[in-house]
Design an enzyme around this catalytic site. Structure first.
Site, PDB file in Angstrom:
ATOM      1  N   TYR A   1       7.742  45.687  21.457  1.00 47.32           N
ATOM      2  CA  TYR A   1       7.746  46.397  20.304  1.00 47.32           C
ATOM      3  C   TYR A   1       8.893  46.153  19.341  1.00 47.32           C
ATOM      4  O   TYR A   1       9.906  45.581  19.796  1.00 47.32           O
ATOM      5  CB  TYR A   1       7.932  47.893  20.838  1.00 47.32           C
ATOM      6  CG  TYR A   1       8.409  48.943  19.624  1.00 47.32           C
ATOM      7  CD1 TYR A   1       7.146  49.353  18.844  1.00 47.32           C
ATOM      8  CD2 TYR A   1       9.467  49.738  19.460  1.00 47.32           C
ATOM      9  CE1 TYR A   1       7.267  50.097  17.709  1.00 47.32           C
ATOM     10  CE2 TYR A   1       9.767  50.363  18.484  1.00 47.32           C
ATOM     11  CZ  TYR A   1       8.618  50.930  17.558  1.00 47.32           C
ATOM     12  OH  TYR A   1       8.933  51.604  16.594  1.00 47.32           O
TER      13      TYR A   1
ATOM     14  N   ASP B   1      14.537  39.747  19.963  1.00 51.54           N
ATOM     15  CA  ASP B   1      14.817  41.159  19.624  1.00 51.54           C
ATOM     16  C   ASP B   1      15.500  41.671  20.662  1.00 51.54           C
ATOM     17  O   ASP B   1      15.320  42.006  21.538  1.00 51.54           O
ATOM     18  CB  ASP B   1      13.468  41.718  19.205  1.00 51.54           C
ATOM     19  CG  ASP B   1      13.617  43.331  18.918  1.00 51.54           C
ATOM     20  OD1 ASP B   1      14.760  43.794  18.883  1.00 51.54           O
ATOM     21  OD2 ASP B   1      12.569  43.784  18.705  1.00 51.54           O
TER      22      ASP B   1
ATOM     23  N   LYS C   1      20.534  50.158  18.430  1.00 46.41           N
ATOM     24  CA  LYS C   1      20.619  51.117  19.539  1.00 46.41           C
ATOM     25  C   LYS C   1      22.294  51.081  20.283  1.00 46.41           C
ATOM     26  O   LYS C   1      22.984  51.730  19.425  1.00 46.41           O
ATOM     27  CB  LYS C   1      19.659  50.839  20.635  1.00 46.41           C
ATOM     28  CG  LYS C   1      18.218  51.291  20.353  1.00 46.41           C
ATOM     29  CD  LYS C   1      17.311  51.233  21.473  1.00 46.41           C
ATOM     30  CE  LYS C   1      15.921  51.637  20.812  1.00 46.41           C
ATOM     31  NZ  LYS C   1      15.002  50.949  21.056  1.00 46.41           N
TER      32      LYS C   1
HETATM   33  C1  LIG Z   1      13.976  50.657  19.492  1.00 48.02           C
HETATM   34  C2  LIG Z   1      13.587  49.224  19.190  1.00 48.02           C
HETATM   35  C3  LIG Z   1      13.321  48.736  17.864  1.00 48.02           C
HETATM   36  C4  LIG Z   1      13.420  49.663  16.760  1.00 48.02           C
HETATM   37  O1  LIG Z   1      14.528  50.311  16.381  1.00 48.02           O
HETATM   38  P1  LIG Z   1      14.681  51.814  15.490  1.00 48.02           P
HETATM   39  O2  LIG Z   1      16.214  51.975  15.624  1.00 48.02           O
HETATM   40  O3  LIG Z   1      13.864  52.722  16.491  1.00 48.02           O
HETATM   41  O4  LIG Z   1      14.027  51.494  14.411  1.00 48.02           O
HETATM   42  C5  LIG Z   1      12.961  47.391  17.732  1.00 48.02           C
HETATM   43  N1  LIG Z   1      12.903  46.387  18.617  1.00 48.02           N
HETATM   44  C6  LIG Z   1      13.159  46.920  19.855  1.00 48.02           C
HETATM   45  C7  LIG Z   1      13.022  45.842  20.774  1.00 48.02           C
HETATM   46  C8  LIG Z   1      13.397  48.148  20.292  1.00 48.02           C
HETATM   47  O5  LIG Z   1      13.564  48.654  21.471  1.00 48.02           O
END
Ligand SMILES: *Cc1c(COP(=O)(O)O)cnc(C)c1O
Length: 433
Positions: free
Chosen positions: A144, A239, A267
């Site tokens: 994701y 990511d 995060k």
């Molecule tokens: C949470 C997450 C996102 C998206 O971040 P948001 O702040 O919710 O837009 C993208 N990539 C990864 C791996 C994530 O865990």
């Protein structure tokens, strides 16, 4: 289940907020019932609107690596806010946090701040396309990367790995520029690069895939991905929105000894405030406006209050030797849960990377790719989730979400989880006769 105040708030919310929530997973659709409305957090616990206290293993989905309401972070935020909430102009805090990120992450020379993980991945992909002059991107099923159009794409059918939209509102022609591959599969990667390698701008991957179970990858697979992208002139994006500053000081890049071309963060980076970032070598980052011709901007980007929370958080992690501490806690969790897992009336095993953990509800080796997760886990998880919630313990409201440990968690909290899980498993064994 939720108390009367949470239930009343949910009714009010549903009138004015779609589904009553501002992010779908919060609505408990995967586990049923009414979501708890949270009122207050402290350390490893939160309190809901009905004044009930819970031990928290969701930690706001990752940002709260220090636990809720860490006093030093609160003080830093209050001090920054006292000097103004936002300027829309450069401020010193941006440099402090950028220097902290650059110092920690392998191969990173420059970083730009945004306000969410979604913005970070979206911008990194635009940069990769701009810098390479290529249009195709590759992602993996089970990873994701937020909700930008070209990432809300799942694998199509047939040999050609054309993506198709996984959300209404994403035009099929956008999705067709995204190729979707299975994780853990070198042959699929090789085939795609043999066919289209010269058109691929970038491959984006969660090096520690933690949004669809915890699908830990083989080091050889990640190394192969690194070598293949480099050979084809495609940029590799790690990511690290979840894994950054969590699985190691320098994220998965440090953990695995693999340096991507670009990395995205979120995060933990904001210490609880809305912050994301993407970064890489100067030679790539100079393609961004105002130096280069890849446009990217943000009114609240580099917000001084958010920068202060991030700086405080990264500093505390460093001082507390957080990664050793969290690895120790994670090891304790494994041992604490082992007896309950061994006695469970169904296969269950703990998958863990440092302070990230996931209960895999199937026998055999833990899955490494999304389609290896047994269907049927969701129904069982639902019962486990509610059994724990009734005992004052909050796991994520979905079988596919991971759990998080923070520096506020103590061994006795993990014992508490183990005891509660043992009780819930025994209850389920009784029901199964
Ligand atoms: C949470 C997450 C996102 C998206 O971040 P948001 O702040 O919710 O837009 C993208 N990539 C990864 C791996 C994530 O865990």
């Amino acid at each position: 289940s939720a108390g009367p105040r949470s239930r009343a708030l949910f009714e009010r919310a549903k009138a004015v907020i779609p589904g009553g929530v501002n992010s779908p997973v919060r609505a408990y659709r995967a586990v049923g019932g009414t979501p708890l409305f949270l009122a207050k957090g402290e350390g490893a616990h939160f309190e809901d609107a009905d004044g009930r206290r819970y031990l928290d293993f969701v930690c706001s989905w990752g940002p709260l690596i220090l636990g809720h309401a860490h006093p030093e972070v609160l003080a830093a935020v209050a001090a920054a806010a006292g000097s103004g909430m936002t300027f829309g102009a450069p401020c010193a805090g941006e440099i402090d946090l950028a220097e902290a990120v650059v110092a920690r992450y392998p191969g990173l020379e420059q970083v730009r701040f945004v306000s969410s993980g979604t913005e970070a991945t979206m911008s990194a992909i635009r940069l990769a396309r701009g810098a390479t002059g290529r249009d195709l991107i590759v992602k993996f099923a089970g990873c994701y990367h937020g909700h930008a159009d070209h990432l809300l794409v799942s694998a199509g059918s047939g040999l050609v790995t054309f993506g198709r939209p996984s959300s209404a509102g994403v035009p099929a022609p956008f999705a067709e520029l995204t190729r979707v591959l299975p994780l853990d599969d070198e042959a699929a990667l090789d085939a795609l690069f043999a066919a289209e390698g010269s058109r691929i701008a970038t491959v984006i991957v969660e090096p520690v895939p933690a949004n669809n179970g915890l699908l830990l990858q083989r080091l050889e697979f990640l190394r192969h991905l690194r070598a293949l992208t480099a050979r084809a002139g495609a940029l590799l994006i790690f990511d690290e929105v979840i894994s950054g500053f969590r699985v190691a000081r320098g994220g998965a890049a440090e953990l695995y000894g693999i340096t991507p071309d670009l990395a995205t963060f979120g995060k933990i980076l904001g210490g609880g405030m809305p912050v994301g970032a993407f970064g890489g070598r100067r030679e790539l980052m100079r393609h961004l406006a105002p130096e280069g011709d890849v446009y990217q901007a943000g009114t609240l980007s580099g917000n001084p209050v958010a920068m202060a929370a991030g700086i405080a958080t990264l500093g505390i992690l460093e001082r507390e030797r957080a990664w050793e501490e969290l690895e120790e806690l994670g090891g304790y969790l494994e041992q604490a849960l082992a007896p309950a897992f061994a006695a469970a009336p169904f296969p269950v095993q703990l998958v863990r990377q440092g302070s990230l953990f996931w209960m895999s509800l199937q026998a055999g080796a833990p899955p490494r790719r999304a389609d290896a997760i047994a269907s049927g886990a969701a129904a069982l998880y639902k019962a486990i989730f509610h059994g724990l919630l009734a005992r004052g313990i909050a796991l994520a409201p979905s079988a596919y979400e991971v759990g998080f440990l923070s520096l506020a968690h103590r061994p006795e909290h993990l014992d508490q989880l183990a005891k509660a899980l043992g009780e819930v498993f025994a209850e389920l064994a009784g029901e199964r006769g």
